[in-house]
Design a protein around this motif. Structure first.
Motif, PDB file in Angstrom:
ATOM      1  N   ARG A   1     -53.040  -0.700   5.444  1.00  9.59           N
ATOM      2  CA  ARG A   1     -52.370  -1.399   6.518  1.00  9.59           C
ATOM      3  C   ARG A   1     -51.846  -0.379   7.492  1.00  9.59           C
ATOM      4  NH1 ARG A   1     -47.911  -3.006   8.209  1.00  9.59           N
ATOM      5  NH2 ARG A   1     -46.862  -1.592   6.820  1.00  9.59           N
ATOM      6  N   PRO A   2     -52.062  -0.456   8.762  1.00 14.19           N
ATOM      7  CA  PRO A   2     -52.837  -1.478   9.458  1.00 14.19           C
ATOM      8  C   PRO A   2     -54.323  -1.147   9.353  1.00 14.19           C
ATOM      9  CG  PRO A   2     -51.931   0.060  11.017  1.00 14.19           C
ATOM     10  CD  PRO A   2     -51.505   0.516   9.666  1.00 14.19           C
TER      11      PRO A   2
ATOM     12  N   ARG B   1     -32.506  13.454  14.737  1.00  7.48           N
ATOM     13  CA  ARG B   1     -32.922  12.077  14.985  1.00  7.48           C
ATOM     14  C   ARG B   1     -32.359  11.589  16.314  1.00  7.48           C
ATOM     15  NH1 ARG B   1     -31.018   7.211  15.502  1.00  7.48           N
ATOM     16  NH2 ARG B   1     -32.513   5.523  15.145  1.00  7.48           N
TER      17      ARG B   1
ATOM     18  N   PRO C   1     -48.699   2.702   4.287  1.00  5.09           N
ATOM     19  CA  PRO C   1     -47.346   3.070   4.693  1.00  5.09           C
ATOM     20  C   PRO C   1     -46.420   1.880   4.469  1.00  5.09           C
ATOM     21  CG  PRO C   1     -48.819   2.880   6.613  1.00  5.09           C
ATOM     22  CD  PRO C   1     -49.640   2.635   5.394  1.00  5.09           C
TER      23      PRO C   1
ATOM     24  N   ARG D   1     -41.062   7.308  11.996  1.00  7.47           N
ATOM     25  CA  ARG D   1     -40.943   6.343  10.905  1.00  7.47           C
ATOM     26  C   ARG D   1     -39.815   6.738   9.946  1.00  7.47           C
ATOM     27  NH1 ARG D   1     -45.174   2.772  10.051  1.00  7.47           N
ATOM     28  NH2 ARG D   1     -44.782   2.789   7.818  1.00  7.47           N
ATOM     29  N   ARG D   2     -39.749   8.035   9.684  1.00  8.06           N
ATOM     30  CA  ARG D   2     -38.711   8.525   8.779  1.00  8.06           C
ATOM     31  C   ARG D   2     -37.321   8.305   9.386  1.00  8.06           C
ATOM     32  NH1 ARG D   2     -41.479  13.112   8.040  1.00  8.06           N
ATOM     33  NH2 ARG D   2     -40.159  14.351   9.436  1.00  8.06           N
ATOM     34  N   ASN D   3     -37.225   8.523  10.674  1.00  9.09           N
ATOM     35  CA  ASN D   3     -35.924   8.446  11.354  1.00  9.09           C
ATOM     36  C   ASN D   3     -35.609   7.064  11.906  1.00  9.09           C
ATOM     37  OD1 ASN D   3     -35.095  11.130  11.036  1.00  9.09           O
ATOM     38  ND2 ASN D   3     -36.408  11.786  12.728  1.00  9.09           N
ATOM     39  N   GLY D   4     -36.581   6.168  11.879  1.00 11.63           N
ATOM     40  CA  GLY D   4     -36.356   4.860  12.494  1.00 11.63           C
ATOM     41  C   GLY D   4     -36.205   4.962  13.997  1.00 11.63           C
ATOM     42  N   SER D   5     -36.970   5.829  14.615  1.00 11.24           N
ATOM     43  CA  SER D   5     -36.926   6.004  16.070  1.00 11.24           C
ATOM     44  C   SER D   5     -38.022   5.181  16.736  1.00 11.24           C
ATOM     45  CB  SER D   5     -37.158   7.484  16.431  1.00 11.24           C
ATOM     46  OG  SER D   5     -36.231   8.309  15.771  1.00 11.24           O
ATOM     47  N   ILE D   6     -37.887   5.006  18.038  1.00 10.73           N
ATOM     48  CA  ILE D   6     -38.951   4.387  18.835  1.00 10.73           C
ATOM     49  C   ILE D   6     -39.547   5.449  19.759  1.00 10.73           C
ATOM     50  CG2 ILE D   6     -39.495   2.700  20.649  1.00 10.73           C
ATOM     51  CD1 ILE D   6     -37.308   0.884  19.506  1.00 10.73           C
TER      52      ILE D   6
ATOM     53  N   GLU E   1     -47.751   1.372  15.177  1.00 14.38           N
ATOM     54  CA  GLU E   1     -47.396   0.076  15.757  1.00 14.38           C
ATOM     55  C   GLU E   1     -45.993  -0.371  15.353  1.00 14.38           C
ATOM     56  OE1 GLU E   1     -49.515   0.589  13.435  1.00 14.38           O
ATOM     57  OE2 GLU E   1     -48.899  -0.673  11.748  1.00 14.38           O
ATOM     58  N   GLU E   2     -45.435   0.260  14.349  1.00 11.92           N
ATOM     59  CA  GLU E   2     -44.071  -0.098  13.954  1.00 11.92           C
ATOM     60  C   GLU E   2     -43.013   0.781  14.616  1.00 11.92           C
ATOM     61  OE1 GLU E   2     -44.986  -2.099   9.580  1.00 11.92           O
ATOM     62  OE2 GLU E   2     -44.309  -0.027   9.682  1.00 11.92           O
ATOM     63  N   VAL E   3     -43.468   1.805  15.328  1.00 12.14           N
ATOM     64  CA  VAL E   3     -42.494   2.736  15.925  1.00 12.14           C
ATOM     65  C   VAL E   3     -42.836   3.164  17.345  1.00 12.14           C
ATOM     66  CG1 VAL E   3     -41.659   3.702  13.730  1.00 12.14           C
ATOM     67  CG2 VAL E   3     -43.674   4.718  14.844  1.00 12.14           C
TER      68      VAL E   3
ATOM     69  N   GLU F   1     -44.872  10.049  11.852  1.00  9.20           N
ATOM     70  CA  GLU F   1     -44.152  10.111  10.570  1.00  9.20           C
ATOM     71  C   GLU F   1     -42.681  10.475  10.787  1.00  9.20           C
ATOM     72  OE1 GLU F   1     -46.439  12.641   8.034  1.00  9.20           O
ATOM     73  OE2 GLU F   1     -47.880  11.040   7.605  1.00  9.20           O
TER      74      GLU F   1
ATOM     75  N   PHE G   1     -53.434   9.650   5.884  1.00  9.24           N
ATOM     76  CA  PHE G   1     -53.676   8.352   6.517  1.00  9.24           C
ATOM     77  C   PHE G   1     -53.820   7.258   5.482  1.00  9.24           C
ATOM     78  CE2 PHE G   1     -55.616  11.321   9.655  1.00  9.24           C
ATOM     79  CZ  PHE G   1     -54.551  11.231  10.526  1.00  9.24           C
TER      80      PHE G   1
ATOM     81  N   VAL H   1     -41.896  -0.542   8.128  1.00  6.18           N
ATOM     82  CA  VAL H   1     -40.725   0.133   8.671  1.00  6.18           C
ATOM     83  C   VAL H   1     -40.077  -0.728   9.745  1.00  6.18           C
ATOM     84  CG1 VAL H   1     -40.125   1.968  10.294  1.00  6.18           C
ATOM     85  CG2 VAL H   1     -41.296   2.529   8.168  1.00  6.18           C
ATOM     86  N   THR H   2     -38.768  -0.824   9.697  1.00  6.04           N
ATOM     87  CA  THR H   2     -38.013  -1.392  10.806  1.00  6.04           C
ATOM     88  C   THR H   2     -37.219  -0.230  11.387  1.00  6.04           C
ATOM     89  OG1 THR H   2     -37.852  -3.561   9.799  1.00  6.04           O
ATOM     90  CG2 THR H   2     -36.179  -3.008  11.429  1.00  6.04           C
ATOM     91  N   THR H   3     -37.242  -0.074  12.709  1.00  6.84           N
ATOM     92  CA  THR H   3     -36.544   1.079  13.266  1.00  6.84           C
ATOM     93  C   THR H   3     -35.039   0.954  13.024  1.00  6.84           C
ATOM     94  OG1 THR H   3     -36.095   0.164  15.455  1.00  6.84           O
ATOM     95  CG2 THR H   3     -38.277   1.149  15.107  1.00  6.84           C
ATOM     96  N   LYS H   4     -34.355   2.057  13.256  1.00  5.60           N
ATOM     97  CA  LYS H   4     -32.894   2.041  13.134  1.00  5.60           C
ATOM     98  C   LYS H   4     -32.242   1.938  14.505  1.00  5.60           C
ATOM     99  CE  LYS H   4     -33.076   4.721   8.874  1.00  5.60           C
ATOM    100  NZ  LYS H   4     -33.380   6.113   8.503  1.00  5.60           N
ATOM    101  N   VAL H   5     -33.032   1.591  15.502  1.00  6.62           N
ATOM    102  CA  VAL H   5     -32.502   1.468  16.864  1.00  6.62           C
ATOM    103  C   VAL H   5     -31.757   0.136  16.989  1.00  6.62           C
ATOM    104  CG1 VAL H   5     -33.082   1.384  19.319  1.00  6.62           C
ATOM    105  CG2 VAL H   5     -34.404   2.849  17.764  1.00  6.62           C
TER     106      VAL H   5
ATOM    107  N   THR I   1     -49.797  12.481  14.161  1.00  5.05           N
ATOM    108  CA  THR I   1     -49.455  11.937  12.849  1.00  5.05           C
ATOM    109  C   THR I   1     -48.075  12.431  12.428  1.00  5.05           C
ATOM    110  OG1 THR I   1     -51.786  11.850  12.248  1.00  5.05           O
ATOM    111  CG2 THR I   1     -50.200  11.761  10.441  1.00  5.05           C
TER     112      THR I   1
ATOM    113  N   GLY J   1     -49.580   3.197  11.334  1.00  8.07           N
ATOM    114  CA  GLY J   1     -48.140   3.015  11.277  1.00  8.07           C
ATOM    115  C   GLY J   1     -47.453   3.157  12.628  1.00  8.07           C
TER     116      GLY J   1
END
Lengths: 445, 445
Positions: free
Chosen positions: B10-11, A214, B35, A244-249, A276-278, A241, B6, B38-42, A237, A274
């Motif tokens: 959402r989205p 990570r 999905p 998302r799993r790691n909370g990375s950007i 858009e969240e990462v 994923e 997939f 998710v909030t990142t861990k950054v 994908t 998903g």
């Protein structure tokens, strides 16, 4: 008599000028003493000291110049830096001319624009490229190019994040990470504290994420510079994923997206649910409309992207863009707007198609000569293998024997060793001439 | 049947698009699950969190907008952000038009330029402004503006340097220092670990250097934004000697230098002997040629300027400029080149003279009404005292009663409290209308 403190000996010109000023004002200037040479007590930024030699492309320019000087008659062809060569299409040029002309009139003049870009340009980018994947105009920040945006993103993230990137990769990701202080020193192969995700033919140029640790930030470029590999929907994908799993950007560099032909390769990371969240995406008009010198790009930061504490990343990027940036040139923005109108869009796609033909020609040439070749189908770069050889040696040999500038693969990272990148940006005549020269030297193997 | 991962919920748009792609390829898409959010861990960059509210000018824009919405009929006049209003002179516009047109032709097209700027532009800037004070073209780095260069200088210096700046000052010095991590948190008045050098009428707007501690970097702007004070030769000599004694580096912002009338106020820091060993100068075409939206500036880093270890600062700045910047827009550079030719230079000076007349009108207006007024003689800014009042209150009152946007002095730093800045950038008609409105509201005191 007024004795001044200005020295007369060193620095000579400055002193003379100051003395003259005084003389004009009726003061008598007396030379007291040359100021002693001073070295400041400011410590050099230790991160700057970690950087290796020069940035890749200036180094190549230096070697090209040396070759030209040693061979004054050589007609050097550059397939090196990915620099556009064809004129900007007329519809787009007309818009830039009109914008320039307007700046000379009371009605057409405008001063500072929004640092984030003209609202109509943000809307046009969104409508043409991102609306169907759920992005909004306020998430699009217009800039003077992706390279600059990468620097600003690094400034936003700060020194305390961990970073991964593809190896090989566009050198700016790693160099800007070094400058910002995210990495350790250079260990001879690469920098410490940075995760090099190897992308070689063996793994279809896509990192083995099952083994990747990570990191906070993942730089990912598709179609890739330099390998020309475009990631498939399945690969992206996986990447999303993984993030998302790691909370990375993910910082997704899509600067060559319009070069994609394969319908299974997404043109934006936001095609992946998903993302858009990462993911942040950066892109550019440089290689689409020949804007390498005009300077115009953009970066997308979705509202849904949040730091661990829930704070929206878009707010920090907005603060960066308004504090150390002042908007892209208004003339460039007028050109960008024209690129997105139907007439400009069509002309721009023709330009992309032209460079893609160049890429196909280069790809076929190397293939016909028996080389193993990658890229060139969904990207303007052809990635040619020279197994067992050093990239810089191959670069030097091609420059020496063919008077052609390429880019040594190892300049993009350790895993680029044994490859050179040939850029498809060039006049057709030069590409054909390059093909002939390559055939003469390498055609027999 | 192939079940994909997939999500369909959402989205929505992204998922639908992906699903459609699959459908087209003959795959059956099965909706498994949305999905999870998710909030990142950054971790958010802690330096970004130290910043106060918004950057000053966007905040003013917000308040202006609110006032306009509450008073739809109000004809707001802006004397707020120093934004140029007059058309770019014809000789300069013609050059930009020609450059745009050229980009549409095979002969006139150019791609990437040198990141440091076109050689002829570097030479022209040097010849017109710096040759007589000993500077050389290779020391001049052309950019998209001083604001952006300040950000890049901060990146170059890194987080470990100590910083001093004038108080009040252009907000970018302090905000970029905060972002880069040179400062502590905000203590209610200012930021910890930053040296605010108070510049008030009591000290002739020049810091008391006998009491100032040593810092690595000293930001100094003359003619000053916001106070309009231009430092004299004697003051700048003091400043340079202070920096030489302490081994500091001055970042000298000369963005308004051409507004200087007083022959005893240098137009560049390099008029002061020895400055080349301790000073970087940044400047801009914005307020000279109306290039606020065109984006063009430059920064001078003398070869003689060295870090404590003897390393030349110019080499690190060159590395920054080539790594996270890609040159100013070629059209803007063509305009800049025209500014420096005789015809362009004359037209540009006329433009400067026009804004200076505006400044004189505003200055006289406030003086006639009995206010204590500073600036406006060697700068396009008039600095008006409202003793005992809060700047933001005065700002609000002027906006409310006169429909005029000014800039609250405290927005430039704690020592700006009790002042507002009136910008002289405006059409003459608006300046005269503003004068009438001011007289109506404040004329009786």
């Amino acid at each position: 008599m007024v004795a001044t403190q200005f020295a007369c000996a060193r620095p000579r010109l400055a002193a003379r000028s100051a003395a003259q000023q005084h003389a004009r004002r009726g003061l008598t200037v007396q030379c007291v003493a040359a100021p002693e040479q001073v070295t400041t007590k400011v410590q050099r930024n230790k991160n700057m000291g970690k950087l290796q030699a020069g940035y890749l492309f200036p180094e190549i320019a230096r070697r090209r110049k040396a070759h030209q000087e040693a061979n004054p008659d050589a007609k050097i062809i550059s397939l090196g830096i990915g620099d556009t060569t064809e004129p900007i299409p007329p519809f787009i040029v007309d818009a830039m001319k009109a914008a320039s002309e307007g700046l000379g009139t009371l009605e057409g003049y405008s001063g500072y624009g929004a640092e984030q870009g003209k609202p109509e340009l943000r809307e046009a980018i969104c409508k043409r490229l991102y609306e169907k994947v759920g992005r909004k105009p306020n998430e699009i920040f217009v800039s003077d190019g992706s390279k600059c945006d990468i620097g600003r993103l690094q400034l936003m993230f700060g020194a305390d994040v961990t970073v991964a990137l593809q190896d090989p990769a566009y050198p700016v990701y790693v160099d800007s990470s070094v400058i910002m202080g995210m990495t350790g020193g250079h260990n001879g192969t690469g920098f410490d504290n940075i995760e090099y995700m190897v992308c070689r033919p063996e793994n279809d140029f896509f990192p083995d994420l099952s083994k990747a640790p990570r990191t906070d930030i993942i730089f990912f470029c598709s179609p890739n510079n330099p390998t020309g590999a475009a990631a498939t929907r399945e690969q992206l994908t996986q990447l999303v994923e993984f993030a998302r799993r790691n909370g990375s950007i993910i910082v997704y560099d899509a600067a060559y997206a319009l070069y994609i032909s394969d319908p299974n390769c997404p043109k934006t990371i936001y095609e992946i649910p998903g993302a858009e969240e990462v993911a942040i995406e950066t892109c550019s008009f440089s290689k689409y409309a020949g804007f390498t010198g005009v300077r115009l790009g953009w970066t997308v930061v979705p509202e849904q992207l949040r730091y661990a504490d829930g704070f929206q990343v878009i707010n920090d990027f907005n603060r960066i863009m308004t504090t150390v940036f002042n908007g892209a040139s208004n003339v460039a923005q007028a050109g960008g707007l024209a690129c997105l109108q139907d007439a400009g869009w069509e002309q721009m796609l023709e330009l992309v198609a032209f460079y893609k033909e160049n890429a196909a020609i280069l790809r076929k040439t190397f293939q016909d000569m028996g080389f193993t070749v990658y890229g060139g189908e969904n990207a303007p770069y052809v990635w040619v293998g020279f197994p067992g050889q050093k990239s810089w040696d191959v670069f030097a040999e091609i420059l020496e024997k063919c008077d052609i500038v390429t880019t040594p693969g190892s300049g993009f990272g350790p895993a680029g060793e044994g490859f050179v990148r040939a850029s498809a940006f060039g006049h057709r005549g030069n590409i054909m001439e390059a093909v002939e020269r390559f055939k003469k030297v390498y055609g027999k193997q």
